[in-house]
Design an enzyme around this catalytic site. Structure first.
Site, PDB file in Angstrom:
ATOM      1  N   PRO A   1       0.835  -1.204   0.000  1.00 22.48           N
ATOM      2  CA  PRO A   1       0.000   0.000   0.000  1.00 22.48           C
ATOM      3  C   PRO A   1       0.868   1.252   0.000  1.00 22.48           C
ATOM      4  CG  PRO A   1       0.004  -1.044   2.164  1.00 22.48           C
ATOM      5  CD  PRO A   1       0.718  -1.975   1.241  1.00 22.48           C
ATOM      6  N   MET A   2       0.547   2.187  -0.909  1.00 20.58           N
ATOM      7  CA  MET A   2       1.345   3.411  -1.039  1.00 20.58           C
ATOM      8  C   MET A   2       0.417   4.597  -1.276  1.00 20.58           C
ATOM      9  SD  MET A   2       4.489   2.075  -3.438  1.00 20.58           S
ATOM     10  CE  MET A   2       3.454   1.044  -4.504  1.00 20.58           C
ATOM     11  N   THR A   3       0.466   5.562  -0.374  1.00 26.76           N
ATOM     12  CA  THR A   3      -0.378   6.747  -0.495  1.00 26.76           C
ATOM     13  C   THR A   3      -0.011   7.535  -1.748  1.00 26.76           C
ATOM     14  OG1 THR A   3      -0.665   6.891   1.889  1.00 26.76           O
ATOM     15  CG2 THR A   3      -1.031   8.901   0.625  1.00 26.76           C
TER      16      THR A   3
ATOM     17  N   GLN B   1      -6.889  -1.482   1.591  1.00 23.84           N
ATOM     18  CA  GLN B   1      -6.399  -1.131   2.917  1.00 23.84           C
ATOM     19  C   GLN B   1      -7.313  -0.061   3.515  1.00 23.84           C
ATOM     20  OE1 GLN B   1      -2.872   1.355   4.066  1.00 23.84           O
ATOM     21  NE2 GLN B   1      -2.032  -0.619   4.686  1.00 23.84           N
TER      22      GLN B   1
ATOM     23  N   HIS C   1      -5.298  -0.960   8.456  1.00 23.77           N
ATOM     24  CA  HIS C   1      -4.012  -0.276   8.610  1.00 23.77           C
ATOM     25  C   HIS C   1      -3.750  -0.080  10.098  1.00 23.77           C
ATOM     26  CE1 HIS C   1      -0.507   1.884   7.746  1.00 23.77           C
ATOM     27  NE2 HIS C   1      -0.935   2.750   6.860  1.00 23.77           N
TER      28      HIS C   1
ATOM     29  N   ASN D   1       2.493   2.243  11.087  1.00 25.27           N
ATOM     30  CA  ASN D   1       3.041   3.523  10.608  1.00 25.27           C
ATOM     31  C   ASN D   1       2.558   4.759  11.345  1.00 25.27           C
ATOM     32  OD1 ASN D   1       2.584   1.838   7.623  1.00 25.27           O
ATOM     33  ND2 ASN D   1       4.631   2.310   8.365  1.00 25.27           N
TER      34      ASN D   1
ATOM     35  N   TYR E   1      -0.619   5.558  12.416  1.00 25.39           N
ATOM     36  CA  TYR E   1      -2.013   5.987  12.263  1.00 25.39           C
ATOM     37  C   TYR E   1      -2.849   5.452  13.430  1.00 25.39           C
ATOM     38  CZ  TYR E   1      -0.180   7.465   7.800  1.00 25.39           C
ATOM     39  OH  TYR E   1       0.581   8.076   6.842  1.00 25.39           O
TER      40      TYR E   1
ATOM     41  N   GLY F   1      12.411  -3.095   1.913  1.00 22.09           N
ATOM     42  CA  GLY F   1      13.611  -3.477   1.189  1.00 22.09           C
ATOM     43  C   GLY F   1      13.467  -4.709   0.317  1.00 22.09           C
TER      44      GLY F   1
ATOM     45  N   ARG G   1       8.688   0.823  -3.366  1.00 21.08           N
ATOM     46  CA  ARG G   1       9.489   1.569  -4.340  1.00 21.08           C
ATOM     47  C   ARG G   1       9.824   0.727  -5.565  1.00 21.08           C
ATOM     48  NH1 ARG G   1      14.391   3.267  -0.696  1.00 21.08           N
ATOM     49  NH2 ARG G   1      13.892   1.203   0.171  1.00 21.08           N
TER      50      ARG G   1
END
Length: 377
Positions: A31-33, A109, A184, A187, A189, A310, A333
């Site tokens: 998941p990536m905002t 998510q 979620h 991180n 939240y 990673g 990434r």
């Protein structure tokens, strides 16, 4: 050995199961905002293209960006997608249909920003477990600047509203065609704020020792499970670090981890998705006693575990899977730079390097598109 790590013999390319679902491989889009929805939270055609590209590229599972769950405190960013209206459901359904047509599975998510909300179209104030100002500053890549405000301490009624928002949004996600949902709980939240000792100073049953601090996470998972039944996938993402605190670790180490993992398994979680930071994943994921946090999760729960952090390093990903640290790996990434990473891996082609300029000046799909055009990719 090279063929095993970079060709069709790579362990990430083997099929895997989560709950009743069979996945084509063990590569997951993390998941990536992307803050690229319409102002009212409706997913856009550009978002449909974005997710479809990962499915066409061969990823076995896609997990969406964090999607807000109510019209009170949950929204964390302006232009964040929501799942609180019929319009949201209809737009997300277009995405799930395209992803399924390309042969992949997709989970939504579900995210509540809590005290780390830096853009909420429904209200200006924030709420969290306790009136503790978050560390650090808002995230410029998602449109924020300056310090976070001190949140209002949530009442029991506020907590009930938040849990209900997760449940209703999970039901809408199923209506929109999703194969599962991921809570979620990572991180920094809301769910993670309750898990964290220094942001949760409550003296009621949601605070105190880790068994109390994990209560909200377990209640959310159990409530979704009760609403949607035993066959629908309900996972949860966890992390020790946060977007505003890269060095935090659970104070009780292995003890806290065991309590958290056991509570979530008992609540009915289908899988655990655990993030660990750093390029040397094996070291940064270690708890006291030498076991990795994901390996411990597998031992305690017997559930499938997704490792994150990673995993664009394909040699490292192979070790994580082959040595039993996790069942699947999620890529952030590396997926941004290689929407076709599974196909590249199967064909023995080297992945493209991630360029952080893809996310500048904000982490939007439009800026990424401009970067690709400039780089002629």
């Amino acid at each position: 050995m090279t063929d095993i790590l970079t060709g069709s013999g790579h362990p990430a390319l083997r099929p895997e199961r989560i709950g009743r679902l069979t996945l084509a491989n063990r590569l997951v889009v993390a998941p990536m905002t992307r803050v690229s929805a319409a102002p009212d939270g409706t997913p856009t055609p550009e978002m449909t293209d974005y997710y479809t590209a990962y499915a066409q590229g061969g990823f076995g599972l896609l997990i969406t960006e964090g999607t807000y769950t109510d019209t009170v405190y949950s929204q964390g960013y302006l232009n964040q997608p929501g799942i609180v209206s019929a319009e949201h459901v209809a737009a997300w359904r277009e995405i799930t249909e395209q992803v399924h047509a390309a042969g992949s599975r997709i989970f939504m998510q579900l995210m509540h920003g809590g005290a780390l909300s830096q853009g909420n179209r429904y209200r200006d104030d924030t709420a969290g477990p306790s009136a503790v100002p978050p560390r650090g500053e808002k995230l410029p890549e998602y449109g924020g600047s300056g310090r976070w405000p001190t949140p209002r301490a949530m009442s029991l009624a506020d907590i009930e509203t938040a849990v209900d928002g997760f449940v209703r949004s999970a039901a809408r996600a199923r209506e929109a065609g999703f194969d599962g949902v991921e809570v979620h709980g990572a991180n920094g939240y809301l769910v993670d704020q309750f898990l964290t000792d220094y942001t949760n100073l409550r003296d009621d049953s949601y605070g105190g020792p880790v068994a109390g601090r994990v209560r909200l996470a377990a209640e959310v998972v159990a409530a979704i499970r009760a609403e949607l039944g035993g066959e629908f996938c309900v996972g949860i993402r966890l992390s020790q670090t946060k977007v505003n605190d890269f060095v935090h670790r659970w104070p009780g180490g292995t003890h806290d981890a065991k309590v958290i993992f056991a509570a979530l398994a008992e609540a009915g979680a289908s899988y655990l998705h655990i993030a660990s930071e750093g390029r040397d994943w094996i070291e940064t994921a270690r708890l006291d006693g030498g076991v990795t946090i994901t390996g411990l999760a597998r031992q305690v729960t017997g559930l499938p575990v997704i490792a994150n952090g990673g995993m664009h390093d394909l040699t490292q990903a192979a070790q994580v899977l082959s040595d039993g640290h996790a069942d699947l790996v999620s890529v952030g990434r590396g997926a941004l730079a290689n929407p076709d990473l599974p196909r590249r891996l199967g064909q023995g082609l080297p992945p493209a390097e991630f360029d952080h300029m893809m996310l500048q000046p904000m982490a939007t799909l439009g800026n990424a598109r401009q970067w690709r055009q400039a780089a002629r990719i």
